[in-house]
Design a protein around this motif. Structure first.
Motif, short mmCIF file in Angstrom:
data_model
loop_
_atom_site.label_atom_id
_atom_site.label_comp_id
_atom_site.label_asym_id
_atom_site.label_seq_id
_atom_site.Cartn_x
_atom_site.Cartn_y
_atom_site.Cartn_z
N ALA A 24 0.69 -1.06 -0.04
CA ALA A 24 -0.27 -0.21 -0.20
C ALA A 24 0.91 1.09 -0.25
N ILE A 31 -3.95 1.65 8.19
CA ILE A 31 -4.45 0.32 7.69
C ILE A 31 -5.08 -0.58 8.64
N MET A 34 -6.14 -6.09 6.02
CA MET A 34 -5.69 -6.51 4.81
C MET A 34 -6.25 -7.66 4.30
N SER A 53 -4.78 -5.64 11.55
CA SER A 53 -3.72 -4.75 12.17
C SER A 53 -2.95 -5.45 13.22
N ASN A 76 3.53 -1.61 5.03
CA ASN A 76 2.39 -1.66 4.65
C ASN A 76 2.01 -2.57 3.65
N ALA A 97 -7.82 -3.70 1.11
CA ALA A 97 -7.55 -3.16 2.33
C ALA A 97 -8.57 -2.31 2.84
N VAL A 99 -8.74 0.90 4.87
CA VAL A 99 -7.81 2.12 5.38
C VAL A 99 -8.48 3.21 5.87
N GLU A 106 -13.28 5.59 6.73
CA GLU A 106 -12.63 4.42 6.50
C GLU A 106 -13.24 4.09 4.94
#
Length: 120
Positions: A24, A31, A34, A53, A76, A97, A99, A106
């Motif tokens: 990313a 983030i 993912m 995360s 990332n 993802a 983010v 978000e």
């Protein structure tokens, strides 16, 4: 603007291995999860594996024991190690993802996809 760039796809023989990477880039707050999805020809896109995360992971039953998801938060980047590949694993693999932007919204981001072909 946040972007996801995947790499590592290609042609591999049954029983072989590949490692996908997804990095990313861009300006973001952080983030959250993912994940990797895949879409086989004529089929819907489905979840393969997800990493939070805090690096808690889950892998779908269809690939459990063969695929491993991992994450490097400092870079990332999320990885998908795929072992013992089968022809039915042939698909376009997409990185995803969740983010949090600098305005604390978000958003969901998708990569462009990388093709994995498992064939003799």
């Amino acid at each position: 603007q946040v972007q996801l760039v995947e790499s590592g796809g290609g042609l591999v023989q049954p029983g072989g291995s590949l490692k996908l990477s997804c990095a990313a880039s861009g300006i973001m707050w952080r983030i959250k999860a993912m994940a990797w999805y895949r879409q086989a020809p004529g089929m819907q896109r489905v979840l393969v594996a997800r990493a939070t995360s805090s690096s808690s992971t889950n892998v779908e039953d269809s690939v459990k024991g063969r695929f491993t998801i991992s994450r490097d938060n400092a870079k990332n980047t999320v990885y998908l190690q795929m072992n013992s590949l089968k022809p039915e694993d042939t698909a376009v693999y997409y990185c995803n993802a969740a983010v949090v932007t600098t305005s604390l919204r978000e958003v969901e981001i998708w990569g462009q996809g990388t093709l994995v072909t498992v064939a003799p």
